[in-house]
Motif scaffolding. Structure first.
Motif, PDB file in Angstrom:
ATOM      1  N   VAL A 129       0.860  -1.182   0.000  1.00  7.76           N
ATOM      2  CA  VAL A 129       0.000   0.000   0.000  1.00  7.76           C
ATOM      3  C   VAL A 129       0.900   1.237   0.000  1.00  7.76           C
ATOM      4  N   LEU A 130       0.572   2.220  -0.804  1.00 10.64           N
ATOM      5  CA  LEU A 130       1.449   3.393  -0.910  1.00 10.64           C
ATOM      6  C   LEU A 130       0.995   4.540  -0.019  1.00 10.64           C
ATOM      7  N   ASP A 131      -0.235   4.430   0.513  1.00 12.83           N
ATOM      8  CA  ASP A 131      -0.755   5.491   1.364  1.00 12.83           C
ATOM      9  C   ASP A 131       0.132   5.645   2.599  1.00 12.83           C
ATOM     10  N   GLY A 132       0.703   6.828   2.777  1.00 14.62           N
ATOM     11  CA  GLY A 132       1.543   7.081   3.955  1.00 14.62           C
ATOM     12  C   GLY A 132       2.927   6.478   3.872  1.00 14.62           C
ATOM     13  N   LEU A 133       3.272   5.945   2.696  1.00 16.03           N
ATOM     14  CA  LEU A 133       4.585   5.284   2.563  1.00 16.03           C
ATOM     15  C   LEU A 133       5.747   6.290   2.613  1.00 16.03           C
ATOM     16  N   ALA A 134       5.598   7.406   1.903  1.00 22.66           N
ATOM     17  CA  ALA A 134       6.725   8.344   1.762  1.00 22.66           C
ATOM     18  C   ALA A 134       7.220   8.806   3.126  1.00 22.66           C
ATOM     19  N   GLY A 135       8.495   8.643   3.356  1.00 23.84           N
ATOM     20  CA  GLY A 135       9.105   9.097   4.606  1.00 23.84           C
ATOM     21  C   GLY A 135       9.047   8.071   5.714  1.00 23.84           C
ATOM     22  N   SER A 136       8.289   6.970   5.519  1.00 24.30           N
ATOM     23  CA  SER A 136       8.196   5.963   6.584  1.00 24.30           C
ATOM     24  C   SER A 136       9.374   4.996   6.469  1.00 24.30           C
ATOM     25  N   THR A 137       9.487   4.125   7.479  1.00 25.34           N
ATOM     26  CA  THR A 137      10.552   3.121   7.443  1.00 25.34           C
ATOM     27  C   THR A 137       9.945   1.796   7.013  1.00 25.34           C
ATOM     28  N   VAL A 138      10.587   1.154   6.038  1.00 28.24           N
ATOM     29  CA  VAL A 138      10.023  -0.046   5.419  1.00 28.24           C
ATOM     30  C   VAL A 138      10.844  -1.253   5.845  1.00 28.24           C
ATOM     31  N   LYS A 139      10.146  -2.340   6.174  1.00 28.14           N
ATOM     32  CA  LYS A 139      10.862  -3.594   6.480  1.00 28.14           C
ATOM     33  C   LYS A 139      11.125  -4.323   5.172  1.00 28.14           C
ATOM     34  N   LEU A 140      12.346  -4.788   5.018  1.00 24.84           N
ATOM     35  CA  LEU A 140      12.708  -5.428   3.754  1.00 24.84           C
ATOM     36  C   LEU A 140      12.762  -6.940   3.899  1.00 24.84           C
ATOM     37  N   LEU A 141      12.550  -7.604   2.772  1.00 31.41           N
ATOM     38  CA  LEU A 141      12.675  -9.059   2.717  1.00 31.41           C
ATOM     39  C   LEU A 141      14.117  -9.435   3.079  1.00 31.41           C
ATOM     40  N   GLY A 142      14.250 -10.447   3.940  1.00 34.38           N
ATOM     41  CA  GLY A 142      15.593 -10.877   4.325  1.00 34.38           C
ATOM     42  C   GLY A 142      16.184 -10.003   5.410  1.00 34.38           C
ATOM     43  N   GLY A 143      15.358  -9.269   6.129  1.00 40.35           N
ATOM     44  CA  GLY A 143      15.844  -8.447   7.230  1.00 40.35           C
ATOM     45  C   GLY A 143      16.299  -7.088   6.760  1.00 40.35           C
ATOM     46  N   GLY A 144      16.472  -6.185   7.683  1.00 39.58           N
ATOM     47  CA  GLY A 144      16.912  -4.829   7.340  1.00 39.58           C
ATOM     48  C   GLY A 144      15.719  -3.929   7.062  1.00 39.58           C
ATOM     49  N   THR A 145      16.003  -2.652   7.092  1.00 38.31           N
ATOM     50  CA  THR A 145      14.951  -1.677   6.818  1.00 38.31           C
ATOM     51  C   THR A 145      15.502  -0.620   5.875  1.00 38.31           C
ATOM     52  N   ALA A 146      14.609   0.148   5.315  1.00 39.35           N
ATOM     53  CA  ALA A 146      15.022   1.283   4.482  1.00 39.35           C
ATOM     54  C   ALA A 146      14.054   2.412   4.733  1.00 39.35           C
ATOM     55  N   VAL A 147      14.557   3.637   4.686  1.00 43.66           N
ATOM     56  CA  VAL A 147      13.677   4.796   4.788  1.00 43.66           C
ATOM     57  C   VAL A 147      13.170   5.117   3.391  1.00 43.66           C
ATOM     58  N   ALA A 148      11.877   5.256   3.266  1.00 39.26           N
ATOM     59  CA  ALA A 148      11.269   5.468   1.939  1.00 39.26           C
ATOM     60  C   ALA A 148      11.406   6.927   1.533  1.00 39.26           C
ATOM     61  N   ASP A 149      12.658   7.348   1.269  1.00 38.17           N
ATOM     62  CA  ASP A 149      12.876   8.708   0.779  1.00 38.17           C
ATOM     63  C   ASP A 149      12.783   8.727  -0.751  1.00 38.17           C
ATOM     64  N   ASP A 150      13.045   9.876  -1.334  1.00 38.86           N
ATOM     65  CA  ASP A 150      12.894  10.003  -2.789  1.00 38.86           C
ATOM     66  C   ASP A 150      13.740   8.993  -3.543  1.00 38.86           C
ATOM     67  N   THR A 151      14.990   8.821  -3.073  1.00 37.75           N
ATOM     68  CA  THR A 151      15.888   7.927  -3.792  1.00 37.75           C
ATOM     69  C   THR A 151      15.392   6.484  -3.721  1.00 37.75           C
ATOM     70  N   TYR A 152      14.865   6.092  -2.549  1.00 37.33           N
ATOM     71  CA  TYR A 152      14.318   4.741  -2.407  1.00 37.33           C
ATOM     72  C   TYR A 152      13.121   4.547  -3.334  1.00 37.33           C
ATOM     73  N   LEU A 153      12.224   5.515  -3.342  1.00 33.29           N
ATOM     74  CA  LEU A 153      11.011   5.383  -4.161  1.00 33.29           C
ATOM     75  C   LEU A 153      11.381   5.311  -5.642  1.00 33.29           C
ATOM     76  N   ARG A 154      12.364   6.137  -6.027  1.00 31.61           N
ATOM     77  CA  ARG A 154      12.808   6.141  -7.419  1.00 31.61           C
ATOM     78  C   ARG A 154      13.341   4.767  -7.793  1.00 31.61           C
ATOM     79  N   GLU A 155      14.204   4.235  -6.928  1.00 32.78           N
ATOM     80  CA  GLU A 155      14.792   2.926  -7.220  1.00 32.78           C
ATOM     81  C   GLU A 155      13.702   1.865  -7.297  1.00 32.78           C
TER      82      GLU A 155
END
Lengths: 545, 321
Positions: free
Chosen positions: B242-268
């Motif tokens: 779901v993309l609602d509220g995604l921008a700027g939040s912290t995302v849990k990634l497959l295989g552990g780890g997290t990423a901040v959903a900043d512009d560069t993440y969303l672009r990638e």
């Protein structure tokens, strides 16, 4: 004593390294470090004048704001050619290749470098590299700038990137082999009694330089290889369209290319230490600090590379660290300048040509070094980076300092190299011309840079014209200043007044053998029983002739 | 200083004053040391000039106190300059929250800019005086650099990532915009102008002409055209997150780890979806590399950022008026 010497007209020794053998083969297959030094002298001088012609074309074009002399393609090839030739084929190899090669074995009382054949191989690597690069420049040119930034160099430029890369790759191996040779030689071949703290500072400086050459140059070799793989075989290291990161290239490139600045400046500092000591008749003030500061620069120089990237989007905290270490590297340079100045105190100062160059070096290096602080300061670098301010800064360091030191050293050791004196009056005049021309060329560029004129601009706004004209006028004076020594050096090889073994006179083993020295350098193995730079009494008569 | 031959650039942003302060301080430091060293060299070489070739002066042993003094004093000066530069740099890298946002795409050899209200400009940027302007920069091809000397700011436009810069003009005028990173043949022609206007004039300018499509609206349209909506549904029943509220939040990634959903993440995630997979989802999304332009990606980002619940979306859009 000296009256007796003066009364007797000095004569060239019957046999020396220059007349030991004749013919092209005796030069191209020589393993004598002194002859190899002269091979370097000829080749780097050619590259210097070629690079200078590129510079002349650039300055001519920039006299007027619109790009009306060359096309933009040509202009971009001109500044690229100038940078590549001057950095990789003049500034990096010159002082080690010419003066280091000639003097290190003499200064430590050795017959030759540790690996004479590898020394010759170094020169051939240099020549092979020069061949590739000259072919690339003539046959279509290169337009990436000497910095080869990706993805422009890997995916966009239509010029000879790989060919030039191969040339730099070869030149890099020349640099590595020379560094290796110097380190082994300095460790293993010092004359009996010549302890580390009796070494001339010229040798210390070359030792520090050699460490950088060995540790840094392989990185640029790998980087060039990656660029070639990406350009030729579409690997995706750097181009984001293929999943790469263009900033990674900048990290790799500057990891070598920043220390490369110290490969240029450290040997120059070594030359200056010799000149200041001889022409003040004083041991260098704070010898240990000057020697140690060379090593400190060599080590710290590896930890500052990202200061070239403060506007690339590097994280703020990484920028802070690289800025801080960049300031640290300024301290050892400052220590050297203060110690050279203090050496003159209560000395016996004479203003012959080499000393003119040495004093000129110190003045210009103070400006070149301190303007480096502008660039290390984060908030100020943002404005001045990639402008003419940076162009002015690195020319103060590379031309104002390195070339001044090289010229000073060449004059100082010219009687040793050729057995003859250069004409003193002409030499002083051209030293002054170079100093004036240099400042007129590059000082206006600081102002241009702060005004905001970006570097590598073919067209520029009208309001920058006056300063550009001043700079171009200075460049024409500088060109005259460099031509005159070419003429009188060539003249003096045949007609110069014959020099004694120790004409200045100076301390150091290189002055204890004949001018020019015999092929084996010393007739008997020298031993050293006195401290370095002992100018409290006349240097002893040459004893190892 | 007469016109036609300036020696000092115009000061036209809030940052310029601070940068110039440090510049003049450093000019003073440089001048002081240059004069001091030159004077010492000249004084010594005259006072201690060689009077006879038989002079062999007594040796002076080094002085530890002097060595310490001329190491520590320059060090302290360096600490001051470092801190001063760092403070300026921090303020350059911290755009104020209420800034007007403009997206910038560098392309050989032009600057393409778009306001959040939708107005597009090429090689020109109109801005109001007295209001912070935040630029998000990227490039379609090689590295460029957005340089406004009168504002003392510069930032690279790097392909494949977003860099941010900001400035606040202090007086109306037209100021040079240069590309400062060498980008090929027409590098020196990749120039433009920043046109700083009184706020009222800027309002007139931005309201003139037909109402353009805002990036959020353009992004929404693109979102539908590219059929993103089939997987990224609003109700968490879709095959993609779901993309609602995604921008700027912290995302849990497959295989552990997290990423901040900043512009560069969303672009990638749009262009190279396989690079980071969100935990709990399959790597089924196709790549959109080559199918959507840099501006298109920026529009999609603007749209995704606007999906912060209805209230948030309205606030974001309203904030740029």
């Amino acid at each position: 004593m000296s009256a007796v010497v003066a009364a007797r007209e000095p004569q060239l020794p019957k046999e020396h390294y220059l007349n030991a053998d004749y013919g092209v083969r005796s030069w191209l297959f020589t393993i004598d470090h002194k002859r190899i030094a002269l091979l370097y002298l000829a080749s780097v001088t050619f590259m210097f004048f070629l690079g200078g012609m590129y510079a002349a074309a650039i300055r001519l074009e920039l006299v007027t704001p619109p790009g009306d002399m060359f096309s933009s393609e040509t202009y971009n090839k001109l500044f690229t050619g100038h940078g590549v030739l001057m950095v990789f084929f003049f500034l990096i190899p010159t002082i080690p290749g010419v003066l280091g090669n000639f003097l290190i074995p003499l200064m430590i009382g050795a017959k030759d470098l540790a690996f004479p054949r590898i020394n010759l191989l170094s020169w051939y690597c240099y020549m092979a590299g020069a061949g590739f690069v000259l072919y690339a420049l003539v046959e279509g040119g290169l337009d990436t700038g000497w910095t080869f930034y990706t993805p422009y160099s890997t995916s966009f430029s239509n010029t000879n990137v790989i060919l030039a890369g191969v040339g730099i790759f070869f030149a890099g191996f020349s640099s590595i082999l020379t560094g290796l040779n110097f380190i082994v030689t300095i460790h293993k071949m010092r004359a009996p009694g010549l302890t580390w703290f009796r070494l001339p500072l010229f040798v210390w400086a070359h030792y520090a330089t050699s460490l950088i050459q060995i540790l840094g140059t392989p990185v640029i070799a790998v980087t060039i290889l990656l660029v070639a793989l990406e350009r030729g075989f579409h690997f995706g290291f750097f181009d984001p369209a293929r999943g790469g990161d263009p900033i990674l290239f900048q990290h790799l490139f500057w990891f070598y290319s920043h220390p490369a600045v110290y490969i240029m400046i450290l040997p120059a500092m070594g030359v200056i230490s010799e000149l200041v000591a001889c022409f003040s008749r004083k041991k260098i003030f704070g010898y240990g600090f000057v020697a140690g500061s060379s090593l400190a620069i060599a080590v710290l120089g590896f930890l500052v590379w990202a200061h070239h990237m403060f506007v690339s989007g590097l994280s703020v905290y990484a920028s802070l660290i690289f800025s801080a270490i960049s300031f640290l590297v300024a301290i050892p340079s400052a220590i050297k300048v203060f110690n050279w100045t203090a050496t003159l105190y209560r000395g016996s100062v004479s203003w012959q040509t080499p000393m003119l160059y040495a004093v000129g070096f110190i003045g210009l290096f103070v400006i070149g070094g301190l303007t480096g602080l502008f660039l290390a300061a984060l908030g100020l670098d943002v404005h001045v980076t990639d402008t003419y301010f940076i162009v002015a800064h690195f020319h103060y360091v590379m031309v104002g300092s390195v070339v001044m030191a090289y010229m000073g050293g060449l004059h100082f050791w010219w009687p040793k190299i050729t057995g003859r004196h250069y004409p003193e009056w002409w030499a002083r005049v051209s030293a002054v011309i170079i100093f004036v021309g240099f400042n007129l060329t590059f000082f206006p560029q600081f102002i241009l840079g702060y005004l905001g004129m970006p570097r590598r601009y073919h067209y520029y706004p009208d309001e920058f014209q006056v300063l550009n004209v001043m700079s171009s006028a200075g460049a024409s004076i500088l060109a005259v200043g460099y031509m005159i020594p070419m003429v009188y050096f060539a003249w003096s090889m045949r007609y110069g007044r014959i020099a004694t073994a120790n004409p200045w006179p100076a301390t150091g083993l290189e002055w204890q053998t004949a001018s020019p020295p015999p092929t084996e350098n010393f007739a008997v193995t020298p031993t050293v029983d006195e401290e370095v730079y002992d100018y409290t009494r006349p240097p002893k008569e040459p004893t190892f002739v | 200083m007469f016109s036609g031959f300036p020696l000092f650039p115009e000061q036209a942003s809030t940052l310029a004053l601070g940068v110039d302060g440090l510049y003049f301080f450093l000019v003073l430091v440089t001048a002081f040391f240059f004069v001091a060293i030159s004077a010492a060299l000249l004084f010594f070489s005259v006072k201690y000039r060689r009077r006879s070739p038989h002079e062999w002066p007594a040796e002076i042993h080094g002085s530890l106190m002097l060595e310490l003094a001329w190491s520590i004093v320059p060090f302290l000066i360096c600490v001051v300059i470092f801190a001063w530069g760092a403070i300026l740099f921090f303020s350059m890298n911290r755009p104020p929250d209420n800034a007007i946002e403009v997206s910038v795409v560098g392309k050989r050899w032009m600057w393409k800019l778009q306001h959040m209200t939708g107005q597009r400009e090429i090689n020109e940027l109109h801005i109001p005086v007295g209001r912070a302007v935040k630029l998000t920069l990227t490039s379609e091809d090689v590295i460029h650099s957005f340089f406004v000397p009168a504002f003392r700011v510069k930032k690279d436009a790097v392909p494949g990532r977003y860099n941010v810069m900001w400035f606040q003009a202090t007086k109306p005028g037209r100021y040079h915009l240069f590309c400062a990173e060498y980008c090929g043949t027409q590098h020196s022609r990749m120039i433009g102008e920043i046109i700083a206007m009184e706020p009222a004039d800027f309002q007139t300018w931005i309201q003139g002409g037909p109402a353009p499509e805002s990036p959020v609206a353009a992004g929404q349209k693109l979102f539908a055209e590219l059929n993103c909506i089939t997987c990224h549904r609003a109700d968490s029943q879709g095959r993609g997150p779901v993309l609602d509220g995604l921008a700027g939040s912290t995302v849990k990634l497959l295989g552990g780890g997290t990423a901040v959903a900043d512009d560069t993440y969303l672009r990638e995630s749009i262009l190279v979806p396989a690079a980071k997979i969100v935990d709990g989802y399959q790597p089924i999304m196709p790549t959109y590399q080559g199918q959507v332009s840099e501006e298109g990606v920026l529009h999609l980002l603007a749209y995704i950022q606007s999906l912060k619940g209805q209230a948030g979306a309205a606030g974001a859009a309203g904030g740029n008026k």
